[in-house]
Design a protein around this motif. Structure first.
Motif, short mmCIF file in Angstrom:
data_model
loop_
_atom_site.label_atom_id
_atom_site.label_comp_id
_atom_site.label_asym_id
_atom_site.label_seq_id
_atom_site.Cartn_x
_atom_site.Cartn_y
_atom_site.Cartn_z
N PHE A 214 1.24 -19.93 11.07
CA PHE A 214 1.39 -19.93 9.62
C PHE A 214 0.35 -20.86 9.00
CE2 PHE A 214 5.35 -17.81 10.19
CZ PHE A 214 5.72 -17.29 8.94
N GLY A 216 0.43 -22.67 5.37
CA GLY A 216 1.32 -22.77 4.23
C GLY A 216 2.58 -21.97 4.51
N ASN A 217 2.95 -21.11 3.58
CA ASN A 217 4.16 -20.32 3.73
C ASN A 217 3.88 -18.89 4.16
OD1 ASN A 217 6.09 -22.32 2.94
ND2 ASN A 217 5.37 -22.09 0.84
N THR A 438 4.56 -21.61 14.79
CA THR A 438 5.97 -21.49 14.41
C THR A 438 6.65 -20.47 15.30
OG1 THR A 438 5.35 -21.96 12.12
CG2 THR A 438 7.54 -21.02 12.49
N ARG A 521 -0.17 -23.49 -6.93
CA ARG A 521 -0.82 -22.65 -5.92
C ARG A 521 -1.94 -21.81 -6.51
NH1 ARG A 521 -3.35 -20.00 -3.19
NH2 ARG A 521 -2.92 -18.87 -1.25
N ALA A 540 6.70 -19.56 -2.91
CA ALA A 540 7.22 -20.33 -1.78
C ALA A 540 8.22 -19.52 -0.96
CB ALA A 540 7.87 -21.62 -2.28
N GLN A 542 7.91 -16.41 -0.46
CA GLN A 542 7.14 -15.28 0.05
C GLN A 542 7.54 -13.97 -0.61
OE1 GLN A 542 6.44 -15.21 4.34
NE2 GLN A 542 7.27 -17.28 4.51
N HIS A 573 14.28 -11.34 2.32
CA HIS A 573 14.69 -12.72 2.03
C HIS A 573 16.20 -12.85 2.07
CE1 HIS A 573 15.64 -16.23 -0.49
NE2 HIS A 573 14.47 -16.71 -0.09
#
Length: 650
Positions: A214, A216-217, A438, A521, A540, A542, A573
């Motif tokens: 990864f 960032g996000n 990750t 951002r 954040a 995504q 999500h």
């Protein structure tokens, strides 16, 4: 009576055969992301494809069980796919059908015969018609097993295990970024060769299971090539757009700087003494002096303005490579002129008015060096890192280092680092600086049921929605505080919704708090803007993304394609996995007349949103992907999305 019982039992067994494996396959799909791969690299364009199955397979359309180790052939007849067993015609299946295992396991696979090899594929194969004339198989299987077919094709299995593990992580991250697409099996994506039988590369995949990079996000774009020649290339220099911080131009002390040379003669075919008015007498007996490169030049010409002609390269009167270099030391511009003679497909020649064969000329000035490489052949001119160029009047000589675009990880550099004792984490840290390794838990625990939003009793207060087709949805969404009016008594249902407005709708729908980072951002979204907190929170989580120039374009009206992508991200999500589709293109083609206008990056999400009944088409069986969504459409889609995730109590 006994006979009736026996028949009943047999019937029950058949029913169980088709019910139980579906559950087994669902369990696999729930644990690993599924990858869909278009098979063309080893198969080519075929009008008939022969395959066999090992294990229990059936055709999902009609539940036909397929015998093991029997050769089946798929052909196109009257624009439909027809299945044969030998000369026996088994059935017609329209423009696609899927061969699926009763139970997914590595002991069951499909064997496909290609012109050069016989390859085995795990999972399922969907046969489709491509361009109206070719049969294109699409292989769908779990990500981790897909990687076991990629790593040995991208890196020799004999190389150090730590290098293989770095390759596995890079390939996994690259594929996961494209999980909603149909990717290819060629170097344009990642070379995939089907069911692997290389224990060391499979071990590398298993040892790094679920591990991705990864930045960032977001998942990093983990590009790689064979060799960078001692200096990695920036993504901007190759493809333009915004600079990705983890893909810089930097010196690479580990790359072995593999060299290459190309020598090319100015005169390829000497026509002196040839009977130019009768080329048929000598055409088949003459060939270019540098045949391999000439073949590449011929192929490039036929794809760029000279289709339908059989060409012979007579001369290369001009070839130049400029001294200008980019930030990584690679050449920028080149020029080349080709002279050639031509024969048509009917056997006649392109002739001058005087009856002699015509010498045609194709001039290309100040073209990107990448275009010159494509013309000469990427296996000959192996990179753009050209150290020297010499032209002496009869011979052109190019010499350089590296193999491939040079962006990201050098596979040979990874090998050298591993041989010197580096672990795969060190290799990845060097080639993708600033990224974070990750672990993605494919077999995640079942999430708790989402918090439900009580559906309020709507009270009408907008004077412009009475009788509107979306009236009920608008009232529900406004009562929940997700959407508001444009004025106190007007909702503006037919007005356009901007990207910032929809980002705000999304986070309110999912009960995500606004964010307030010290530094934003996006360059065009500042803390003073009303939408700053909503956009930052959506990014954040995504749910939204920006543009390559670093902007979000908050006031730009959102398109229907963009909404579909964001809605599918919202489903993910909320742990409400959208429907997984083997071939989004097949679904879209069946529903919408304008499906080809849906961008490739959005097709997977659009198909999933359509299949989930969240997004629908417009009049005339159109999806209208580039048209802007109205405020009414936006709230209707959000209402359907919330119902789909179970967040609206009924």
């Amino acid at each position: 009576m006994i006979r009736v019982v026996v028949v009943f039992l047999l019937a029950m067994i058949l029913v169980l055969l088709f019910l139980l494996p579906v559950q087994a396959e669902a369990n696999v799909a729930a644990s690993d992301p599924q990858i869909a791969v278009r098979l063309s690299n080893f198969l080519g364009n075929r009008e008939a494809v022969t395959f066999a199955v090992v294990g229990d397979y059936f055709i999902s359309t009609d539940n036909r069980l397929l015998e093991q180790n029997v050769r089946f052939t798929v052909r196109i007849e009257n624009s439909e796919l027809v299945l044969f067993r030998g000369n026996e015609r088994l059935g017609s299946y329209g423009n696609s059908f899927t061969v699926r295992p009763l139970s997914y396991n590595t002991n069951s696979f499909i064997t496909i015969e290609s012109p050069t090899a016989i390859l085995d594929y795990l999972g399922e194969i969907t046969f489709t018609i491509e361009s109206g004339q070719f049969i294109r198989p699409i292989n769908r299987l779990p990500l981790e097993d897909y990687l076991k077919g990629v790593v040995p094709r991208e890196m020799p299995a004999s190389w150090p295990l730590e290098a293989l593990k770095a390759q596995a992580v890079a390939a996994r991250t690259y594929a996961l970024r494209r999980v909603n697409q149909i990717i290819g099996d060629t170097q344009q994506f990642q070379v995939y060769g089907g069911f692997p039988r290389e224990p060391r590369t499979s071990l590398a995949v298993d040892k790094t299971r679920g591990q991705v990079l990864f930045f960032g996000n977001a998942l990093a774009e983990t590009l790689y090539s064979s060799s960078n020649g001692g200096f990695t290339e920036s993504n901007v220099n190759v493809w333009g757009g915004a600079q990705l911080p983890f893909l810089p131009s930097q010196a690479d002390p580990f790359d072995p700087q593999n060299g290459w040379t190309v020598n090319l003669h100015r005169q390829q075919i000497d026509l002196a003494g040839r009977e130019l008015t009768n080329p048929a007498a000598w055409w088949s007996s003459v060939n270019e002096r540098d045949l391999v490169v000439a073949n590449n030049l011929r192929l490039w010409l036929t794809r760029n303005g000279f289709a339908g002609l059989d060409l012979k390269i007579i001369a290369i009167p001009n070839l130049q490579v400029s001294e200008e270099r980019n930030t990584s030391g690679r050449r920028v511009l080149a020029s080349i002129t080709l002279e050639f003679i031509s024969r048509r497909t009917d056997g006649t020649f392109v002739m001058n008015e005087n009856g002699s064969i015509m010498i045609s000329r194709s001039e290309h000035h100040n073209i990107p060096v990448a275009t010159l490489r494509a013309m000469l052949g990427t296996m000959q001119m192996r990179s753009l890192l050209v150290d020297s160029f010499v032209a002496d009047g009869t011979l052109y000589s190019l010499a350089g280092r590296g193999f491939g675009h040079g962006v990201g990880m050098s596979q040979h550099g990874a090998r050298v680092m591993a041989e010197r004792g580096a672990g795969f984490r060190e290799i990845l840290n060097f080639y993708y600086p600033g990224t974070v390794l990750t672990n993605q838990a494919w077999a995640a625990p079942v999430p708790s049921p989402p918090e439900q939003l009580p559906v309020p009793t709507p009270t009408a207060h907008f004077n412009d929605i009475q009788g509107h087709w979306a009236q009920s949805d608008i009232m529900v969404m406004t009562e929940l505080g997700i959407a508001g009016g444009v004025t106190e008594d007007s909702f503006g249902p037919n007005g356009l919704v901007t990207r910032a407005q929809f980002a705000a709708f999304l986070i309110r729908s999912l009960r995500i708090a606004e964010a307030n980072p010290a530094a934003g951002r996006f360059s065009d979204v500042s803390p003073a803007d009303w939408h700053y907190g909503a956009v930052e929170a959506a990014w954040a989580a995504q749910l939204v993304g920006g543009y390559p120039d670093g902007k979000f374009r908050p006031d730009q009206p959102i398109t229907r394609s963009e909404i579909a992508v964001m809605v599918v991200r919202a489903l993910t999500h909320q742990a409400a996995s959208p429907v997984s589709l083997t071939s989004p293109e097949v679904l879209l083609a069946a529903r919408f007349t304008d499906w080809t206008f849906i961008a490739t990056w959005a097709r997977g999400a659009v198909a999933q949103a359509v299949e989930a009944n969240i997004v629908k088409g417009r009049e005339g069986s159109r999806f209208a992907p580039l048209e802007n969504a109205s405020r009414a459409e936006a709230v209707v889609m959000l209402n359907r999305m919330l119902s789909n995730t179970g967040r609206l109590s009924q």
